[in-house]
Design an enzyme around this catalytic site. Structure first.
Site, PDB file in Angstrom:
ATOM      1  N   GLU A 209      -1.463  -9.560   2.991  1.00  0.00           N
ATOM      2  CA  GLU A 209      -1.422 -10.211   4.304  1.00  0.00           C
ATOM      3  C   GLU A 209      -2.796 -10.646   4.790  1.00  0.00           C
ATOM      4  O   GLU A 209      -2.911 -11.581   5.597  1.00  0.00           O
ATOM      5  CB  GLU A 209      -0.775  -9.282   5.335  1.00  0.00           C
ATOM      6  CG  GLU A 209      -1.588  -8.053   5.705  1.00  0.00           C
ATOM      7  CD  GLU A 209      -1.304  -6.831   4.833  1.00  0.00           C
ATOM      8  OE1 GLU A 209      -1.562  -5.699   5.278  1.00  0.00           O
ATOM      9  OE2 GLU A 209      -0.825  -7.036   3.702  1.00  0.00           O
TER      10      GLU A 209
ATOM     11  N   HIS B 292      -3.346  -5.376  -0.015  1.00  0.00           N
ATOM     12  CA  HIS B 292      -2.826  -5.921   1.244  1.00  0.00           C
ATOM     13  C   HIS B 292      -2.861  -7.443   1.187  1.00  0.00           C
ATOM     14  O   HIS B 292      -3.838  -8.068   1.624  1.00  0.00           O
ATOM     15  CB  HIS B 292      -3.667  -5.422   2.425  1.00  0.00           C
ATOM     16  CG  HIS B 292      -3.497  -3.984   2.742  1.00  0.00           C
ATOM     17  ND1 HIS B 292      -2.632  -3.530   3.712  1.00  0.00           N
ATOM     18  CD2 HIS B 292      -4.078  -2.878   2.205  1.00  0.00           C
ATOM     19  CE1 HIS B 292      -2.683  -2.206   3.769  1.00  0.00           C
ATOM     20  NE2 HIS B 292      -3.544  -1.791   2.868  1.00  0.00           N
TER      21      HIS B 292
ATOM     22  N   CYS C 129       0.843  -1.199   0.000  1.00  0.00           N
ATOM     23  CA  CYS C 129       0.000   0.000   0.000  1.00  0.00           C
ATOM     24  C   CYS C 129       0.880   1.253   0.000  1.00  0.00           C
ATOM     25  O   CYS C 129       1.500   1.572  -1.005  1.00  0.00           O
ATOM     26  CB  CYS C 129      -0.968  -0.045   1.178  1.00  0.00           C
ATOM     27  SG  CYS C 129      -2.369   1.094   1.021  1.00  0.00           S
TER      28      CYS C 129
END
Length: 610
Positions: A530, A528, A401
């Site tokens: 993750e 993102h 990001c």
């Protein structure tokens, strides 16, 4: 529908979220379909506007819901996809009731906490619990509900009342209450103390709820006489008291629950015969192997996480977990060095010289660098310096990001000599805007106005590292949370100078993935990754970072891009028949091609020879 409610007492931060996730994992391993709900008693509508330093990270779901980080634990432990409605807040409940009152739904009644707020809570739970979250059709079997905070908090009272009513509403055999409490040891005395748990259970009973299961947190396993004392004074059978003592890693928690027969105690309270279900013994072989493997890892890999919110590790919880998932697969012991980005800046050399030296020592000693997302201009220059160090010294780099935007700004400044290159977030008047505010964004409304949720990214070409890490897929769906984007007008100049934008959205004008081809591993992503990493299915980009940082990237890229398998070769068809290709994904899963014989060739569903 069966409901398992998890509450907490004595102090916050006991690990109710991990406990609820582990209960769900054990019940799922028994063959049950499980969903989850998190209740947060705060007045915010969602977690989107809350500071990561105060509340931990904001977890983003596929539907764009900005929710509490515990929903991330649920998704990782249960491998499910939740929605924003799976996170209940006081703000959401009151907003729903006020909207109904404004529409006249209450027919002139005086709107009160009881029954209107409590009824709305119960209706919300029943409605959301029926939604499938595992990709299958039909409602789940069990809903695990975690009540945030601790028993006795003022803001929790309406929810406690609602859950008390709810236990009668759903009836005996459909409601099981698990109370998580602390059994501390006073260092002076050296004895495990039960009094805090006794008071907590007494308070819970005074509010109309009685625990069916007592989950006791402690540093060491409970002594037998302590368990007997808790059973006597809390009116809970010894068989229904489980001890969640400290373990080497949280993947051991479901195993602790299984070993202490917690599933049997829960299933005894829940009459599953009404569902026509016969639960099996928990199948947790993968969990056992994974937890044991993590404990045995010896060879370290050090990742420097350069961020703004490093004072609270929960601010980057999903990043920690994604790094861990990847490091276990790559058989490396993860060492995370948290570096406050402010400490890398030139101003810190004068103001906090010791911190400045320490930060740079940690950065230079790391095997890889990760710059996560963030908002605001504090510490941005430190992130830029971290990206520059990684680029110039061929250190593996992953920017997420803001970390991607930082990498672009640094490249424009250092390589293209655009000294004023910046984001309009940090300098609205910059003459070289590399990062700009998205046209559809709102500058006045803060909550839920970003580009949120699952969006599709298309790969351009087949030679990029990120595409290979994703198994040479043509596109990937990942979760987003941002207001600013790389300025598409400056992209041609950046690419001419050496950057490569290898992933874009469906319009082709929004940059999603950037790579530096001349670098061993230098990748920035606007999304993102993750948030979708799982213990058994790590994020490909995090796998790439760990692999690059541990000297295994070439091997991983070969594995991820696919291999030729002689086992799938046709025995004897016609001359010219080719050997089909299979894809081996980073998590070890193998995808076989769709095989159909056409003129002596195996072809895929698009008719292409494979």
């Amino acid at each position: 529908m069966k409901y398992v409610v998890v509450t907490g007492g004595v102090v916050s931060g006991l690990g109710k979220g991990v406990t609820a996730s582990s209960i769900g994992a054990v019940l799922k391993s028994c063959g049950l379909r499980v969903t989850t709900i998190k209740i947060d008693p705060y007045l915010n509508t969602d977690a989107g506007t809350m500071s990561p330093i105060e509340h931990g990270e904001v977890f983003v779901l596929d539907d764009g819901g900005e929710v509490d980080l515990d929903l991330g634990n649920y998704e990782r432990f249960l491998d499910i996809k939740l929605t924003g409605d799976n996170n209940i807040t006081t703000g959401k409940i009151y907003q729903a009731v006020i909207d109904k009152e404004r529409r006249g739904d209450y027919l002139g009644k005086t709107v009160q906490v009881v029954p209107h707020i409590t009824d709305e809570i119960q209706d919300w739970i029943e409605r959301v619990a029926m939604n499938p979250v595992d990709g299958k059709e039909g409602p789940p079997d069990v809903c695990v509900i975690e009540l945030g905070g601790t028993i006795g908090d003022i803001e929790s009272m309406p929810f406690i009342e609602a859950l008390g009513q709810f236990s009668y509403r759903v009836g005996t055999g459909n409601f099981c209450l698990v109370h998580v409490s602390l059994v501390p040891v006073l260092t002076v005395v050296g004895e495990q103390k039960t009094k805090p748990t006794q008071h907590s259970v007494r308070g819970l009973r005074g509010l109309g709820l009685a625990p069916d299961i007592l989950a006791c947190r402690s540093t060491e396993p409970l002594e037998e006489h302590v368990t007997a004392k808790l059973s006597q004074f809390c009116n809970v059978p010894i068989s229904s008291i489980v001890n969640l003592h400290d373990v080497t890693n949280i993947w051991h928690i479901p195993l602790l629950l299984r070993d202490q027969k917690a599933h049997e105690a829960i299933l005894k309270v829940l009459d599953l015969q009404l569902l026509g279900k016969v639960p099996r013994e928990p199948k947790l072989a993968e969990w056992t192997e994974r937890a044991s493997k993590l404990d045995k890892l010896k060879t370290p890999v050090t990742i420097a996480v350069v961020g703004k919110y490093t004072g609270l590790s929960d601010s980057y919880l999903s990043i920690q977990k994604a790094l861990l998932h990847a490091s276990v697969v790559m058989e490396r012991k993860l060492v995370v060095e948290w570096i406050p980005s402010c400490d890398l800046e030139d101003s810190a050399a004068k103001d906090t010289h010791e911190a400045y030296q320490k930060a740079w020592k940690l950065l230079k000693g790391a095997d890889g660098v990760l710059v996560p997302g963030g908002f605001g201009d504090r510490g941005v220059q430190g992130k830029i310096l971290a990206a520059k160090y990684a680029r110039e010294n061929n250190v593996p780099y992953l920017g997420i990001c803001l970390g991607m935007q930082i990498a672009v700004i640094e490249f424009a400044r250092s390589v293209m000599k655009l000294c004023s290159a910046n984001s309009t977030e940090f300098d609205p008047a910059t003459t070289s805007p590399c990062v700009i505010f998205m046209p559809e964004g709102s500058r006045t409304q803060m909550g839920a106005t970003m580009r949120l949720g699952s969006r599709r990214t298309y790969f351009l070409g087949n030679n990029c590292k990120s595409g290979k890490l994703y198994g040479n897929a043509s596109f990937v769906d990942e979760r987003h949370r941002h207001r600013y984007e790389v300025n598409p007008e400056i992209v041609p100049e950046l690419e001419k100078a050496g950057l490569s934008f290898v992933g874009k959205d469906e319009s082709g004008s929004r940059m999603e993935i950037v790579e530096l081809p001349s670098h061993d591993f230098f990748i920035g992503v606007q999304f993102h990754p993750e948030f979708k990493s799982r213990p058994g299915k790590p994020s490909p980009l995090f796998l790439g970072l760990i692999a690059a940082a541990s000297g295994q990237l070439d091997l991983l890229l070969q594995r991820s891009s696919g291999v030729v398998s002689s086992n799938l070769a046709p025995r004897c068809i016609t001359k010219g028949t080719t050997v089909p290709v299979i894809k081996v994904y980073p998590n070890g899963h193998i995808k076989k091609p769709l095989k159909s014989l056409v003129n002596g060739y195996y072809t895929n569903s698009n008719g292409i020879h494979i």
